[in-house]
Motif scaffolding. Structure first.
Motif, PDB file in Angstrom:
ATOM      1  N   ARG A 168      -6.662  -3.488  -4.412  1.00 53.64           N
ATOM      2  CA  ARG A 168      -5.364  -2.825  -4.449  1.00 53.64           C
ATOM      3  C   ARG A 168      -5.514  -1.373  -4.898  1.00 53.64           C
ATOM      4  N   ALA A 169      -4.703  -0.519  -4.284  1.00 57.65           N
ATOM      5  CA  ALA A 169      -4.801   0.909  -4.586  1.00 57.65           C
ATOM      6  C   ALA A 169      -4.611   1.186  -6.081  1.00 57.65           C
TER       7      ALA A 169
ATOM      8  N   THR B 245      -3.317   1.955   4.568  1.00 56.62           N
ATOM      9  CA  THR B 245      -2.731   2.040   5.914  1.00 56.62           C
ATOM     10  C   THR B 245      -3.439   1.087   6.864  1.00 56.62           C
TER      11      THR B 245
ATOM     12  N   GLY C  41      -0.792   5.453   3.489  1.00 58.78           N
ATOM     13  CA  GLY C  41       0.194   4.672   4.225  1.00 58.78           C
ATOM     14  C   GLY C  41       0.971   3.793   3.259  1.00 58.78           C
ATOM     15  N   ALA C  42       1.766   2.917   3.828  1.00 57.47           N
ATOM     16  CA  ALA C  42       2.718   2.122   3.040  1.00 57.47           C
ATOM     17  C   ALA C  42       2.051   1.346   1.895  1.00 57.47           C
TER      18      ALA C  42
ATOM     19  N   ALA D 208       2.963  -0.138  -2.169  1.00 59.52           N
ATOM     20  CA  ALA D 208       3.268  -1.571  -2.259  1.00 59.52           C
ATOM     21  C   ALA D 208       3.413  -2.026  -3.712  1.00 59.52           C
TER      22      ALA D 208
ATOM     23  N   HIS E  39       5.556  11.648   8.883  1.00 59.97           N
ATOM     24  CA  HIS E  39       6.680  10.881   9.444  1.00 59.97           C
ATOM     25  C   HIS E  39       8.009  11.221   8.784  1.00 59.97           C
TER      26      HIS E  39
ATOM     27  N   TRP F 228      20.164   0.329   8.087  1.00 61.40           N
ATOM     28  CA  TRP F 228      18.763  -0.016   7.781  1.00 61.40           C
ATOM     29  C   TRP F 228      18.151   1.021   6.831  1.00 61.40           C
ATOM     30  N   PHE F 229      18.373   2.298   7.151  1.00 64.47           N
ATOM     31  CA  PHE F 229      17.760   3.325   6.310  1.00 64.47           C
ATOM     32  C   PHE F 229      18.437   3.407   4.948  1.00 64.47           C
TER      33      PHE F 229
ATOM     34  N   MET G 262       8.304  12.694  18.660  1.00 60.61           N
ATOM     35  CA  MET G 262       7.259  13.639  18.278  1.00 60.61           C
ATOM     36  C   MET G 262       7.216  13.789  16.762  1.00 60.61           C
TER      37      MET G 262
ATOM     38  N   GLY H 268      -3.628   1.726   9.970  1.00 54.51           N
ATOM     39  CA  GLY H 268      -4.313   2.600  10.940  1.00 54.51           C
ATOM     40  C   GLY H 268      -3.997   2.268  12.382  1.00 54.51           C
TER      41      GLY H 268
ATOM     42  N   PHE I  81       9.374   5.495  16.289  1.00 63.82           N
ATOM     43  CA  PHE I  81       8.453   5.251  17.409  1.00 63.82           C
ATOM     44  C   PHE I  81       8.979   5.931  18.662  1.00 63.82           C
ATOM     45  N   GLY I  82       8.083   6.612  19.372  1.00 61.13           N
ATOM     46  CA  GLY I  82       8.467   7.291  20.614  1.00 61.13           C
ATOM     47  C   GLY I  82       8.913   8.717  20.378  1.00 61.13           C
TER      48      GLY I  82
ATOM     49  N   ASN J 127       4.043   8.114   4.677  1.00 60.20           N
ATOM     50  CA  ASN J 127       5.183   7.511   3.976  1.00 60.20           C
ATOM     51  C   ASN J 127       6.369   8.470   3.925  1.00 60.20           C
TER      52      ASN J 127
ATOM     53  N   PRO K 170      -6.788  -3.894   0.504  1.00 67.22           N
ATOM     54  CA  PRO K 170      -7.215  -5.276   0.233  1.00 67.22           C
ATOM     55  C   PRO K 170      -7.665  -5.993   1.497  1.00 67.22           C
TER      56      PRO K 170
HETATM   57  C1  BJW Z   1      -2.428  -2.133   0.435  1.00 69.66           C
HETATM   58  C2  BJW Z   1      -1.815  -2.727  -0.636  1.00 69.66           C
HETATM   59  C3  BJW Z   1      -2.192  -2.253  -1.882  1.00 69.66           C
HETATM   60  C4  BJW Z   1      -1.002  -3.664   1.071  1.00 69.66           C
HETATM   61  N1  BJW Z   1      -3.099  -1.279  -1.971  1.00 69.66           N
HETATM   62  N2  BJW Z   1      -3.324  -1.169   0.327  1.00 69.66           N
HETATM   63  C5  BJW Z   1      -2.059   6.057  21.137  1.00 69.66           C
HETATM   64  C6  BJW Z   1      -2.407   4.742  21.367  1.00 69.66           C
HETATM   65  C7  BJW Z   1      -1.432   3.738  21.352  1.00 69.66           C
HETATM   66  C8  BJW Z   1      -0.090   4.046  21.098  1.00 69.66           C
HETATM   67  C9  BJW Z   1       0.240   5.332  20.876  1.00 69.66           C
HETATM   68  C10 BJW Z   1      -0.730   6.333  20.900  1.00 69.66           C
HETATM   69  N3  BJW Z   1      -0.123   7.512  20.635  1.00 69.66           N
HETATM   70  C11 BJW Z   1       1.188   7.284  20.424  1.00 69.66           C
HETATM   71  C12 BJW Z   1       1.448   5.980  20.576  1.00 69.66           C
HETATM   72  C13 BJW Z   1       2.811   5.329  20.422  1.00 69.66           C
HETATM   73  C14 BJW Z   1       3.212   5.080  18.994  1.00 69.66           C
HETATM   74  C15 BJW Z   1       2.188   4.166  18.348  1.00 69.66           C
HETATM   75  O1  BJW Z   1       1.354   4.569  17.573  1.00 69.66           O
HETATM   76  N4  BJW Z   1       2.250   2.886  18.670  1.00 69.66           N
HETATM   77  C16 BJW Z   1       1.273   1.906  18.169  1.00 69.66           C
HETATM   78  C17 BJW Z   1       1.914   1.055  17.063  1.00 69.66           C
HETATM   79  C18 BJW Z   1       0.833   1.041  19.312  1.00 69.66           C
HETATM   80  N5  BJW Z   1       3.346   6.330  18.260  1.00 69.66           N
HETATM   81  C19 BJW Z   1       4.458   7.048  18.251  1.00 69.66           C
HETATM   82  O2  BJW Z   1       5.454   6.692  18.886  1.00 69.66           O
HETATM   83  C20 BJW Z   1       4.442   8.334  17.460  1.00 69.66           C
HETATM   84  N6  BJW Z   1       4.926   9.418  18.232  1.00 69.66           N
HETATM   85  C21 BJW Z   1       4.238   9.967  19.249  1.00 69.66           C
HETATM   86  O3  BJW Z   1       3.162   9.557  19.564  1.00 69.66           O
HETATM   87  O4  BJW Z   1       4.884  11.048  19.830  1.00 69.66           O
HETATM   88  C22 BJW Z   1       4.386  11.549  21.053  1.00 69.66           C
HETATM   89  C23 BJW Z   1       5.261  10.999  22.158  1.00 69.66           C
HETATM   90  C24 BJW Z   1       6.606  11.266  22.145  1.00 69.66           C
HETATM   91  C25 BJW Z   1       7.402  10.768  23.161  1.00 69.66           C
HETATM   92  C26 BJW Z   1       6.850   9.975  24.146  1.00 69.66           C
HETATM   93  C27 BJW Z   1       5.489   9.685  24.122  1.00 69.66           C
HETATM   94  C28 BJW Z   1       4.679  10.213  23.110  1.00 69.66           C
HETATM   95  C29 BJW Z   1       5.409   8.269  16.278  1.00 69.66           C
HETATM   96  C30 BJW Z   1       5.067   7.197  15.314  1.00 69.66           C
HETATM   97  C31 BJW Z   1       6.128   7.177  14.198  1.00 69.66           C
HETATM   98  C32 BJW Z   1       5.942   6.007  13.261  1.00 69.66           C
HETATM   99  N7  BJW Z   1       7.103   5.847  12.463  1.00 69.66           N
HETATM  100  C33 BJW Z   1       7.127   4.840  11.410  1.00 69.66           C
HETATM  101  C34 BJW Z   1       8.553   4.724  10.863  1.00 69.66           C
HETATM  102  C35 BJW Z   1       8.922   5.896   9.947  1.00 69.66           C
HETATM  103  C36 BJW Z   1      10.347   5.800   9.478  1.00 69.66           C
HETATM  104  C37 BJW Z   1      10.562   4.617   8.568  1.00 69.66           C
HETATM  105  O5  BJW Z   1      10.084   4.626   7.432  1.00 69.66           O
HETATM  106  O6  BJW Z   1      11.221   3.674   8.996  1.00 69.66           O
HETATM  107  O7  BJW Z   1       6.209   5.185  10.393  1.00 69.66           O
HETATM  108  S1  BJW Z   1       6.537   3.240  11.964  1.00 69.66           S
HETATM  109  C38 BJW Z   1       5.706   2.835  10.474  1.00 69.66           C
HETATM  110  O8  BJW Z   1       4.277   2.744  10.714  1.00 69.66           O
HETATM  111  C39 BJW Z   1       5.914   4.040   9.548  1.00 69.66           C
HETATM  112  C40 BJW Z   1       4.561   4.165   8.911  1.00 69.66           C
HETATM  113  O9  BJW Z   1       4.395   5.481   8.416  1.00 69.66           O
HETATM  114  C41 BJW Z   1       3.623   3.820  10.041  1.00 69.66           C
HETATM  115  C42 BJW Z   1       2.256   3.420   9.588  1.00 69.66           C
HETATM  116  O10 BJW Z   1       2.265   2.209   8.909  1.00 69.66           O
HETATM  117  P1  BJW Z   1       1.334   2.025   7.617  1.00 69.66           P
HETATM  118  O11 BJW Z   1       1.700   3.017   6.603  1.00 69.66           O
HETATM  119  O12 BJW Z   1      -0.075   1.973   8.041  1.00 69.66           O
HETATM  120  O13 BJW Z   1       1.851   0.617   7.066  1.00 69.66           O
HETATM  121  P2  BJW Z   1       1.423  -0.874   7.481  1.00 69.66           P
HETATM  122  O14 BJW Z   1       2.478  -1.791   6.984  1.00 69.66           O
HETATM  123  O15 BJW Z   1       1.071  -0.958   8.914  1.00 69.66           O
HETATM  124  O16 BJW Z   1       0.076  -1.136   6.681  1.00 69.66           O
HETATM  125  C43 BJW Z   1       0.066  -1.244   5.265  1.00 69.66           C
HETATM  126  C44 BJW Z   1      -1.373  -1.389   4.823  1.00 69.66           C
HETATM  127  O17 BJW Z   1      -1.395  -1.400   3.408  1.00 69.66           O
HETATM  128  C45 BJW Z   1      -2.041  -2.708   5.288  1.00 69.66           C
HETATM  129  O18 BJW Z   1      -3.326  -2.411   5.832  1.00 69.66           O
HETATM  130  C46 BJW Z   1      -2.190  -3.513   3.989  1.00 69.66           C
HETATM  131  O19 BJW Z   1      -3.360  -4.344   3.970  1.00 69.66           O
HETATM  132  C47 BJW Z   1      -2.299  -2.405   2.961  1.00 69.66           C
HETATM  133  N8  BJW Z   1      -1.904  -2.769   1.619  1.00 69.66           N
HETATM  134  N9  BJW Z   1      -0.941  -3.711  -0.152  1.00 69.66           N
HETATM  135  C48 BJW Z   1      -3.665  -0.787  -0.809  1.00 69.66           C
HETATM  136  N10 BJW Z   1      -1.657  -2.806  -3.013  1.00 69.66           N
END
Ligand code: BJW
Length: 241
Positions: free
Chosen positions: A231-232, A189, A24-25, A29, A120, A67-68, A165, A191, A162-163, A103, A215
């Motif tokens: 850190r990774a 991530t 994940g992100a 970092a 993603h 934004w992108f 597939m 998670g 978000f939202g 990512n 971390p």
């Molecule tokens: C370090 C560090 C270091 C810092 N070393 N570590 C089931 C339950 C509840 C909700 C849902 C569910 N199923 C689906 C949902 C809805 C939704 C969802 O998950 N919502 C929750 C948030 C509540 N999911 C969706 O909408 C998904 N689609 C879907 O389910 O389709 C079916 C459907 C369709 C239509 C209707 C209904 C259903 C799609 C999700 C797409 C996510 N997209 C994004 C944006 C991508 C584009 C962009 O870049 O802008 O993806 S959102 C964002 O979050 C991005 C990331 O890939 C994703 C994950 O985030 P990540 O990578 O974990 O980052 P962070 O910031 O959260 O965490 C960073 C971590 O790093 C932290 O833990 C730090 O501690 C750590 N860290 N420094 C190691 N040095």
């Protein structure tokens, strides 16, 4: 992280034939890429999760592209860090090795990883709003927003908002490989985003050792075989070899 934990993780990997690295992100970092849920994760007052939503894209494609393209400009000068590089170098040491990344930054490819599933999408591509045709878009800042493809078709970023597939088959393939691995490394991530966050569970439920590198404690931590706090870029290069 204690030396004992590091040794245990190294032993799991030394005995493994099939490895999945789920990222994940946080893995990016230390390259200078902002994470999504950090305190600075806002743009024009919007949380990143709002800027990266289908709602904004449907309402205002030009602002979504701003934004992108802002992020693409940040990413243009960014290079892989020691964690991406260690993952890429480990690939040939195992019978089966797959990176499953959330990512969109392309840094695993830049580091030399060959087998990658991008759950993603990828920020360096656009996708036709009408046809779904994909276009490489390496240039940033883009000369026109929105960018256009053949026959003047407006493009959107080829990422999963978000939202929406996930790309057809990507999650399913990742889940199958995860359910056959011996070790799943979960790096950087929170998670909290589904269905991606199910990948470590697929591995764990099939009996794999699931090892987190982060971390901070996360929603996944209680389900991990081992959690390595740090850190990774510091930890991942010490896991292999
Ligand atoms: C370090 C560090 C270091 C810092 N070393 N570590 C089931 C339950 C509840 C909700 C849902 C569910 N199923 C689906 C949902 C809805 C939704 C969802 O998950 N919502 C929750 C948030 C509540 N999911 C969706 O909408 C998904 N689609 C879907 O389910 O389709 C079916 C459907 C369709 C239509 C209707 C209904 C259903 C799609 C999700 C797409 C996510 N997209 C994004 C944006 C991508 C584009 C962009 O870049 O802008 O993806 S959102 C964002 O979050 C991005 C990331 O890939 C994703 C994950 O985030 P990540 O990578 O974990 O980052 P962070 O910031 O959260 O965490 C960073 C971590 O790093 C932290 O833990 C730090 O501690 C750590 N860290 N420094 C190691 N040095």
């Amino acid at each position: 992280m204690t030396d004992d934990q590091l040794q245990q993780a190294r032993q799991y990997l030394a005995a493994a034939r099939r490895v999945v690295v789920f990222t994940g992100a946080g893995i990016s970092a230390e390259s200078g890429v902002p994470t999504f849920r950090g305190k600075d994760a806002t743009w024009k007052g919007m949380p990143a999760a709002v800027a990266s939503s289908i709602g904004l894209l449907e309402q205002d494609l030009t602002t979504a592209w701003e934004w992108f393209d802002y992020r693409r400009t940040l990413l243009k000068t960014v290079v892989p860090n020691p964690a991406h590089i260690a993952v890429a170098q480990a690939e040939t040491r195992f019978e089966d090795f797959l990176v499953v990344t959330q990512n969109v930054d392309g840094l695993h490819q830049k580091a030399g990883s060959q087998r990658i599933i991008e759950l993603h999408g990828n920020i360096w591509r656009g996708r036709g709003l009408r046809t779904g045709k994909r276009y490489p878009l390496p240039e940033t800042p883009l000369p026109t927003l929105p960018p256009r493809g053949d026959h003047d078709e407006p493009l959107r970023p080829d990422v999963v908002l978000f939202g929406e597939m996930l790309p057809a088959g990507a999650f399913e393939e990742a889940e199958i490989v995860a359910s056959r691995c011996d070790v799943c490394l979960v790096i950087g991530t929170s998670g909290v985003v589904y269905p991606a966050a199910l990948i470590p569970f697929a591995a764990r439920d099939a009996g794999a050792a699931v090892i987190e590198v982060n971390p901070e404690s996360t929603d996944l931590t209680p389900h991990m075989t081992l959690s390595l706090r740090g850190r990774a870029g510091d930890i991942v290069p010490r896991l292999f070899g």
